[in-house]
Design an enzyme around this catalytic site. Structure first.
Site, mmCIF file in Angstrom:
data_model
loop_
_atom_site.group_PDB
_atom_site.id
_atom_site.type_symbol
_atom_site.label_atom_id
_atom_site.label_comp_id
_atom_site.label_asym_id
_atom_site.label_seq_id
_atom_site.Cartn_x
_atom_site.Cartn_y
_atom_site.Cartn_z
ATOM 1 N N ASP A 1 -6.903 4.408 -4.621
ATOM 2 C CA ASP A 1 -7.595 4.245 -3.332
ATOM 3 C C ASP A 1 -8.220 5.614 -3.062
ATOM 4 O O ASP A 1 -8.446 6.382 -4.021
ATOM 5 C CB ASP A 1 -6.599 3.821 -2.227
ATOM 6 C CG ASP A 1 -7.306 3.415 -0.927
ATOM 7 O OD1 ASP A 1 -7.873 2.319 -0.883
ATOM 8 O OD2 ASP A 1 -7.315 4.205 0.035
ATOM 9 N N LYS B 1 0.871 -1.183 0.000
ATOM 10 C CA LYS B 1 0.000 0.000 0.000
ATOM 11 C C LYS B 1 0.903 1.225 0.000
ATOM 12 O O LYS B 1 2.053 1.154 0.424
ATOM 13 C CB LYS B 1 -0.889 -0.004 1.248
ATOM 14 C CG LYS B 1 -2.131 0.838 1.105
ATOM 15 C CD LYS B 1 -3.232 0.133 0.341
ATOM 16 C CE LYS B 1 -4.386 1.080 0.066
ATOM 17 N NZ LYS B 1 -5.546 0.380 -0.518
HETATM 18 P P1 NDP Z 1 -12.861 7.906 -2.924
HETATM 19 O O1 NDP Z 1 -11.811 8.902 -2.645
HETATM 20 O O2 NDP Z 1 -13.355 7.710 -4.297
HETATM 21 O O3 NDP Z 1 -14.127 8.177 -1.982
HETATM 22 C C1 NDP Z 1 -14.026 8.190 -0.599
HETATM 23 C C2 NDP Z 1 -15.385 8.558 -0.027
HETATM 24 O O4 NDP Z 1 -15.336 8.414 1.389
HETATM 25 C C3 NDP Z 1 -15.761 10.001 -0.286
HETATM 26 O O5 NDP Z 1 -17.160 10.111 -0.336
HETATM 27 C C4 NDP Z 1 -15.197 10.694 0.951
HETATM 28 O O6 NDP Z 1 -15.825 11.939 1.243
HETATM 29 C C5 NDP Z 1 -15.482 9.680 2.016
HETATM 30 N N1 NDP Z 1 -14.482 9.818 3.094
HETATM 31 C C6 NDP Z 1 -13.134 9.742 2.973
HETATM 32 N N2 NDP Z 1 -12.535 9.952 4.150
HETATM 33 C C7 NDP Z 1 -13.530 10.154 5.023
HETATM 34 C C8 NDP Z 1 -13.568 10.416 6.409
HETATM 35 N N3 NDP Z 1 -12.437 10.530 7.133
HETATM 36 N N4 NDP Z 1 -14.791 10.556 6.988
HETATM 37 C C9 NDP Z 1 -15.928 10.422 6.246
HETATM 38 N N5 NDP Z 1 -15.952 10.192 4.943
HETATM 39 C C10 NDP Z 1 -14.775 10.050 4.346
HETATM 40 O O7 NDP Z 1 -12.283 6.523 -2.321
HETATM 41 P P2 NDP Z 1 -12.737 5.046 -2.638
HETATM 42 O O8 NDP Z 1 -14.197 4.975 -2.878
HETATM 43 O O9 NDP Z 1 -11.792 4.493 -3.629
HETATM 44 O O10 NDP Z 1 -12.392 4.325 -1.247
HETATM 45 C C11 NDP Z 1 -13.337 4.213 -0.179
HETATM 46 C C12 NDP Z 1 -12.917 3.094 0.746
HETATM 47 O O11 NDP Z 1 -12.871 1.863 0.000
HETATM 48 C C13 NDP Z 1 -11.536 3.239 1.372
HETATM 49 O O12 NDP Z 1 -11.557 2.647 2.670
HETATM 50 C C14 NDP Z 1 -10.648 2.403 0.458
HETATM 51 O O13 NDP Z 1 -9.484 1.965 1.109
HETATM 52 C C15 NDP Z 1 -11.594 1.259 0.155
HETATM 53 N N6 NDP Z 1 -11.260 0.491 -1.045
HETATM 54 C C16 NDP Z 1 -11.166 1.094 -2.277
HETATM 55 C C17 NDP Z 1 -10.884 0.344 -3.388
HETATM 56 C C18 NDP Z 1 -10.884 0.917 -4.753
HETATM 57 O O14 NDP Z 1 -10.784 0.132 -5.711
HETATM 58 N N7 NDP Z 1 -11.015 2.215 -4.930
HETATM 59 C C19 NDP Z 1 -10.577 -1.103 -3.277
HETATM 60 C C20 NDP Z 1 -10.789 -1.645 -1.969
HETATM 61 C C21 NDP Z 1 -11.080 -0.859 -0.901
HETATM 62 P P3 NDP Z 1 -15.059 13.317 0.874
HETATM 63 O O15 NDP Z 1 -15.161 13.424 -0.613
HETATM 64 O O16 NDP Z 1 -15.822 14.341 1.613
HETATM 65 O O17 NDP Z 1 -13.655 13.148 1.367
#
Ligand code: NDP
Length: 446
Positions: free
Chosen positions: A167, A127
């Protein structure tokens, strides 16, 4: 946990990493569920596999200087933790978020070892990321940051060495800038990053894969327990890559998703969240989720994101970030009749929340199994890059669905084999661990 060997390893982890609570949390959860395996396998203790698996093979920390739109030099910190390469090249995403520090990257890298093992594909765990905050930055600032980040990272990666992906904060735009810089420095094209654009080596379904895969896994879990998405009310936290495509697939599978969030607040739409509108708002316009209510009569916006778990639902799909469901939120979900929590985000439930799920006999789909569809499809992108070939959307989607089915089957059968039927968290940890452990043992003391 009573096993002396595991207790000793956990003590060492705590002593060596005292300022990394998320990493300690992730290790504790895994070691606790491995107890019956370690009790039954003295050979793995003899080979000291567990103490080796909790120590990253390599941790790289580097300076990322970049010039902002005012001509000022800014400095961020970059990370790449190459955790375990026993079963294949390092593989895992890059996170850009101000909360990133070594402990977050290590917890994510550690989880990635077992997740990648579960996918059935040959990928080791890693990571990376940076404490850079993409919010409010111009396109040019994002590009200059990504170029600087890759100017250091390029020397540590390669298609048979380490293949990063996206991510939080890293989507197609950021991958594109990083890929361009890698190619400029090395002169090489190829599969050194996944999540690439479709015009330069990306795979169909990669964008949708984590959200779709989450729903495929959850569907398997529901069906194995006599239920399905059909007619169910679902709450999804987040509105990023994972959340958007979980919304689309859960809706296709017959559920109604009534709420989604971002880090400022959440929207409740009793008519069902509108996939096309959310996609446009978040992917194209990059606006806050509160804008949704202006075009959707009957929907409401509430400031603060944790209140989303107070909404009555049958199934909860946390897709935002780590530790977003605490004990109180889990109790609220249970009291409102929620019977299944399946994790799109990495480690979104605190250990206390997980205890609440089990105490209430809720179905619990742990992240390292439920959200493995993203990295699995990255693995399929690597295969296509190596073959210089592209599969159709339907072909990749069918492979993803099969992989999620086999991940569920592996979790289910490992849980049963070790006397914990229905505990898919234990099943995921055990099945993911055993494959890596056998590979480490076979390869000797490396
Ligand atoms: P994005 O950046 O596309 O979206 C993240 C989302 O979560 C946004 O809506 C963001 O809101 C919200 N968010 C982020 N940090 C916080 C926080 N501290 N409190 C509340 N809301 C928060 O990321 P992903 O969708 O790619 O990733 C989301 C999760 O999925 C993570 O845990 C990631 O590790 C996991 N994941 C992702 C994969 C992928 O293929 N993308 C694969 C496997 C797991 P805002 O815009 O306001 O920050």
């Amino acid at each position: 946990m009573k096993n002396q060997y595991l207790l000793g390893v956990l003590e060492t982890v705590k002593r060596r990493n005292p300022a990394e609570p998320e990493f300690i949390q992730a290790v504790t959860e895994v070691l606790e569920t491995l107890e019956p395996v370690i009790d039954a396998r003295p050979d793995l203790v003899e080979a000291n596999v567990v103490e080796r698996i909790v120590e990253p093979e390599r941790q790289i920390i580097f300076r990322v200087p970049w010039v902002d739109d005012n001509g000022k030099i800014q400095v961020n910190r970059g990370f790449r933790v190459q955790f375990n390469s026993a079963i294949g090249p390092y593989k895992g995403g890059l996170r850009l978020h101000p909360s990133v520090y070594l402990g977050i990257i290590k917890f994510l890298g550690f989880e990635q070892i077992f997740k990648n093992s579960l996918t059935t594909l040959p990928m080791g765990g890693a990571k990376g990321g940076s404490d850079f905050d993409p919010k409010g930055k111009s396109d040019n600032e994002i590009m200059r940051f990504c170029q600087s980040f890759m100017t250091e990272l390029y020397r540590h990666i390669g298609h048979d060495i380490d293949v990063p992906a996206g991510d939080i904060g890293v989507g197609a735009r950021e991958i594109g800038y990083m890929y361009g810089q890698y190619k400029k420095i090395t002169g090489e094209s190829g599969g050194i990053l996944t999540g690439k654009g479709l015009t330069y080596g990306g795979s169909l379904v990669r964008t949708e894969a984590t959200g779709y895969g989450l729903c495929y896994f959850t569907d398997e879990m529901l069906r194995a327990n006599g239920k399905s998405f059909e007619g169910q009310t679902v709450v999804i936290s987040g509105s990023g890559n994972v959340a958007i495509y979980a919304l689309q697939k859960a809706t296709e599978l017959g559920a109604k998703v009534v709420a989604m969030s971002d880090s400022n607040g959440y929207v409740y739409d009793p008519n069902g969240m509108d996939f096309a509108a959310i996609k446009q708002l978040k992917e194209v316009e990059r606006k806050r989720i509160k804008e949704y209510v202006a075009t959707h009569p009957g929907s409401t916006y509430t400031e603060g994101c944790s209140g989303i778990w107070d909404i009555k639902c049958d199934i909860a799909l946390p897709c935002a970030t780590q530790n977003e469901i605490d004990k109180a939120s889990a109790e609220k979900l249970a009291a409102n009749g929620c019977y299944a929590v399946s994790e799109g985000a990495n480690m979104p439930s605190t250990p206390e929340a997980i205890e609440v799920y089990f105490a209430n006999n809720m179905l619990y789909g742990p992240a390292k199994a439920a959200n493995a569809g993203g990295v699995a499809t990255s693995g399929l992108e690597m295969s296509q890059n190596s073959m210089r070939y592209s599969w159709t959307f339907e072909e990749v989607d069918a492979k993803l669905r099969d992989i999620m089915k086999s991940i569920f089957a592996a979790c289910d059968s490992a849980a049963k084999e070790y006397g914990m039927a229905g505990n898919y968290m234990a099943g995921a940890n055990i099945a993911g661990f055993l494959k890596v452990a056998e590979a480490m043992k076979a390869q000797g003391c490396v």
